[in-house]
Design an enzyme around this catalytic site. Structure first.
Site, PDB file in Angstrom:
ATOM      1  N   ASP A 256       0.855  -1.195   0.000  1.00  0.00           N
ATOM      2  CA  ASP A 256       0.000   0.000   0.000  1.00  0.00           C
ATOM      3  C   ASP A 256       0.888   1.242   0.000  1.00  0.00           C
ATOM      4  O   ASP A 256       1.703   1.424   0.905  1.00  0.00           O
ATOM      5  CB  ASP A 256      -0.856  -0.035   1.290  1.00  0.00           C
ATOM      6  CG  ASP A 256      -1.910   1.065   1.338  1.00  0.00           C
ATOM      7  OD1 ASP A 256      -1.919   1.932   0.449  1.00  0.00           O
ATOM      8  OD2 ASP A 256      -2.731   1.044   2.278  1.00  0.00           O
ATOM      9  N   GLU A 282      -1.893  -0.981  -3.513  1.00  0.00           N
ATOM     10  CA  GLU A 282      -3.039  -0.152  -3.101  1.00  0.00           C
ATOM     11  C   GLU A 282      -2.673   1.327  -3.218  1.00  0.00           C
ATOM     12  O   GLU A 282      -1.561   1.722  -2.869  1.00  0.00           O
ATOM     13  CB  GLU A 282      -3.354  -0.523  -1.652  1.00  0.00           C
ATOM     14  CG  GLU A 282      -4.533   0.183  -1.062  1.00  0.00           C
ATOM     15  CD  GLU A 282      -4.897  -0.454   0.289  1.00  0.00           C
ATOM     16  OE1 GLU A 282      -4.786  -1.693   0.439  1.00  0.00           O
ATOM     17  OE2 GLU A 282      -5.280   0.304   1.194  1.00  0.00           O
ATOM     18  N   GLU A 311     -10.342   3.772  -0.482  1.00  0.00           N
ATOM     19  CA  GLU A 311     -10.498   4.390   0.841  1.00  0.00           C
ATOM     20  C   GLU A 311     -10.635   5.907   0.747  1.00  0.00           C
ATOM     21  O   GLU A 311     -11.180   6.532   1.656  1.00  0.00           O
ATOM     22  CB  GLU A 311      -9.358   3.986   1.797  1.00  0.00           C
ATOM     23  CG  GLU A 311      -7.994   4.519   1.439  1.00  0.00           C
ATOM     24  CD  GLU A 311      -6.891   3.980   2.348  1.00  0.00           C
ATOM     25  OE1 GLU A 311      -6.642   2.770   2.311  1.00  0.00           O
ATOM     26  OE2 GLU A 311      -6.287   4.773   3.092  1.00  0.00           O
ATOM     27  N   ASP A 334     -15.290   2.085   1.782  1.00  0.00           N
ATOM     28  CA  ASP A 334     -14.991   2.548   3.140  1.00  0.00           C
ATOM     29  C   ASP A 334     -16.336   2.995   3.717  1.00  0.00           C
ATOM     30  O   ASP A 334     -17.092   3.708   3.046  1.00  0.00           O
ATOM     31  CB  ASP A 334     -14.001   3.720   3.046  1.00  0.00           C
ATOM     32  CG  ASP A 334     -13.718   4.373   4.381  1.00  0.00           C
ATOM     33  OD1 ASP A 334     -12.571   4.374   4.809  1.00  0.00           O
ATOM     34  OD2 ASP A 334     -14.660   4.920   4.997  1.00  0.00           O
ATOM     35  N   ALA A 362     -10.394  -0.878   6.261  1.00  0.00           N
ATOM     36  CA  ALA A 362     -10.751  -0.817   7.677  1.00  0.00           C
ATOM     37  C   ALA A 362      -9.630  -0.280   8.562  1.00  0.00           C
ATOM     38  O   ALA A 362      -9.665  -0.474   9.770  1.00  0.00           O
ATOM     39  CB  ALA A 362     -11.202  -2.188   8.160  1.00  0.00           C
ATOM     40  N   GLU A 392     -10.212  -6.083   5.709  1.00  0.00           N
ATOM     41  CA  GLU A 392      -8.996  -5.631   6.390  1.00  0.00           C
ATOM     42  C   GLU A 392      -9.181  -5.729   7.911  1.00  0.00           C
ATOM     43  O   GLU A 392     -10.269  -5.475   8.435  1.00  0.00           O
ATOM     44  CB  GLU A 392      -8.693  -4.179   5.995  1.00  0.00           C
ATOM     45  CG  GLU A 392      -7.416  -3.651   6.633  1.00  0.00           C
ATOM     46  CD  GLU A 392      -7.028  -2.255   6.136  1.00  0.00           C
ATOM     47  OE1 GLU A 392      -7.862  -1.600   5.489  1.00  0.00           O
ATOM     48  OE2 GLU A 392      -5.887  -1.855   6.421  1.00  0.00           O
TER      49      GLU A 392
HETATM   50  C1  LIG Z   1      -3.580   6.706   7.694  1.00  0.00           C
HETATM   51  C2  LIG Z   1      -4.224   5.362   7.700  1.00  0.00           C
HETATM   52  O1  LIG Z   1      -3.766   4.583   8.768  1.00  0.00           O
HETATM   53  C3  LIG Z   1      -3.996   4.600   6.401  1.00  0.00           C
HETATM   54  O2  LIG Z   1      -2.640   4.277   6.320  1.00  0.00           O
HETATM   55  C4  LIG Z   1      -4.845   3.336   6.367  1.00  0.00           C
HETATM   56  O3  LIG Z   1      -6.179   3.666   6.352  1.00  0.00           O
HETATM   57  C5  LIG Z   1      -4.445   2.460   5.219  1.00  0.00           C
HETATM   58  O4  LIG Z   1      -4.354   3.101   3.998  1.00  0.00           O
HETATM   59  C6  LIG Z   1      -5.175   1.158   5.099  1.00  0.00           C
HETATM   60  O5  LIG Z   1      -5.287   0.686   3.990  1.00  0.00           O
HETATM   61  O6  LIG Z   1      -5.616   0.652   6.115  1.00  0.00           O
HETATM   62 MG   LIG Z   2      -4.777   1.825   2.362  1.00  0.00          MG
END
Ligand SMILES: C[C@H](O)[C@@H](O)[C@@H](O)[C@H](O)C(=O)O
Ligand SMILES: [Mg+2]
Length: 463
Positions: A256, A282, A311, A334, A362, A392
């Site tokens: 990601d 991702e 997201e 999301d 998530a 997730e």
């Molecule tokens: C800032 C956040 O923790 C993101 O890093 C988080 O949502 C992440 O992209 C994910 O896929 O869970």
């Molecule tokens: Mg992410």
């Protein structure tokens, strides 16, 4: 009345709506960190809807700290559209209410249907679904599962997406999956829905910590692991080598980048990580660049790497185009980025029609609690498969919820308690309300964070 399900005329008026600015100091431990968001404080705008009866609705949207006060303000601006309404009238024509909330002829100018105002919509809409599920005394997934297809589809606003999926098609999709629903429901209660973990791969964690967590999650039955990448190629290669060594090659690895690359850079970087056989990359680039994602998808397909995103995909129209353009191979809805359950359902229908698996996002406060309901509904009523799909899992803030997720052997077990699992513990709310809560006051006194009330910045007034 719809089929066997009676929607009782509750006659319940919405008396008032409260909204709170809740923040957790996750940056202190680098929890949630990625290449773009290096020091996030997991936060939420928490909405409670009070009715004239005993039943309440709790909902939230996720942010990562600064600016949560702006979402709180946006909820306040939307609240006159909610307070004083009859709950039963909302639920009798939820699509109509949803459109009303997103189409106020003045407020819509600061959206429409995107950004802060849409996050605020999500928090309110999620609270309304929690209220509805509470009124029916069912967990949200079960409320959805038990609804007649026509009723469920009537909650969705099809404006802007009927060129891809119509109301009639959505109803037909649900009807086509009626056989086997009971067995699938049983399976969700007994075995649950497969999960993958991101908790071992936050970018700010030390190598030692990542190793320890990978081993722990492996021992707990996890078979899929997501790792943050994108800041430094050599570090990414080192980390992927280390993670692969622990999890082996039969388990899944996802990476990601949280939007840090240009298109060509994304392709080149991922060629360098291809040897680690990631299932997906991702958010390789700007979450708004549909054609850019399509280019990346095409370039990485021969390497066996899919593109995942969603997201930060701001509404159903963007999801529609991502799906149409073959720009996402994994659709990451999301629960609070777009306008709550109603709009998320519309994305599930489009993804089903266009044959793209949904793997919900998530990583945030309360997101695991919410998305489990949606994905369980998808399995029981819409796709009937978990093939290529996972929810997730992150180990964040579950202890602050009254009905936290139950994950056993890397599977989300279908929740039993009524509602959308969105009720936070009152003590947690008091302690972590920003900036007046007791925990924040302690942290300001210790100098861990600056006290915003002593700076010239806008803060939410004390309750
Ligand atoms: C800032 C956040 O923790 C993101 O890093 C988080 O949502 C992440 O992209 C994910 O896929 O869970
Ligand atoms: Mg992410």
């Amino acid at each position: 009345m719809f089929g066997n399900t009676m929607y009782r005329d509750t006659g319940l008026k919405i008396r008032t709506l409260h909204v709170r600015d809740i923040r957790f100091p996750t940056s202190l431990g680098s929890h949630g960190s990625d290449a773009m968001h290096v020091d996030c404080n997991y936060s939420c705008t928490y909405v409670i809807i009070y009715t004239e009866g005993d039943v309440e609705g709790h909902g939230l949207t996720f942010t990562i700290g600064h600016g949560n006060e702006i979402v709180v303000a946006a909820v306040k601006s939307l609240s006159p559209l909610v307070v004083g309404q009859d709950a039963d009238q909302i639920f009798n024509d939820f699509a109509c209410f949803w459109r009303k909330l997103t189409s106020d002829s003045q407020l819509r100018w600061i959206g429409p249907e995107k950004g802060v105002i849409h996050l605020a919509t999500a928090a309110i809409i999620n609270a309304l679904w929690d209220l509805w599920a509470n009124l029916q005394q069912k967990p949200l997934w079960k409320l959805l599962v038990d609804m007649e297809p026509e009723k469920l589809v009537s909650t969705i606003d099809f404006r802007y997406i009927s060129d891809v999926v119509t109301k009639e098609e959505a109803v037909a999709m649900l009807k086509a999956m009626e056989t086997g629903k009971e067995e699938r429901e049983e399976q969700m209660k007994r075995v649950g829905y497969p999960a993958y973990t991101t908790q071992a791969g936050w970018l700010g964690y030390s190598n030692e910590h990542v190793k320890t967590l990978c081993s722990q999650y492996l021992a707990n039955g996890f078979t899929a692991f997501k790792v943050k990448v994108g800041q430094n190629l050599e570090d990414d290669r080192r980390r992927c080598t280390m993670v692969r060594k622990i999890i082996g090659w039969d388990n899944k690895l996802m990476v990601d980048a949280n939007q840090v690359w240009d298109i060509e850079q994304a392709i080149e970087w991922m060629k360098q990580l291809a040897e680690f056989k990631p299932l997906w990359i991702e958010e390789p680039t700007s979450p708004d660049d549909i054609l850019g994602h399509a280019t990346i998808s095409k370039a990485l397909k021969p390497l066996g790497i899919g593109v995942a995103t969603g997201e930060m995909c701001c509404n159903r129209v963007m999801f529609k185009q991502f799906l149409q353009a073959r720009a996402m191979q994994y659709c990451q809805i999301d629960s609070c980025r777009i306008g709550g359950v109603n709009e998320v359902l519309s994305v599930y229908f489009m993804a089903k029609k266009l044959g793209v698996p949904v793997c919900p996002h998530a990583g945030g406060v309360g997101l695991c609690e919410m998305v489990q309901h949606l994905q369980i509904f998808d399995y029981i009523c819409l796709t009937g498969t978990t093939e290529g799909r996972m929810i997730e899992y992150t180990n964040q803030q579950h202890e602050h919820f009254e009905n936290p997720i139950k994950v056993i052997h890397a599977h989300y077990i279908a929740p039993k308690m009524p509602g959308y699992s969105t009720v936070m513990k009152p003590d947690s709310v008091e302690a972590y309300e920003y900036p007046h809560g007791s925990k924040w006051q302690e942290m300001f006194a210790k100098g861990l964070f600056p006290d915003p009330t002593k700076q010239n910045v806008f803060v939410c007034p004390a309750k």
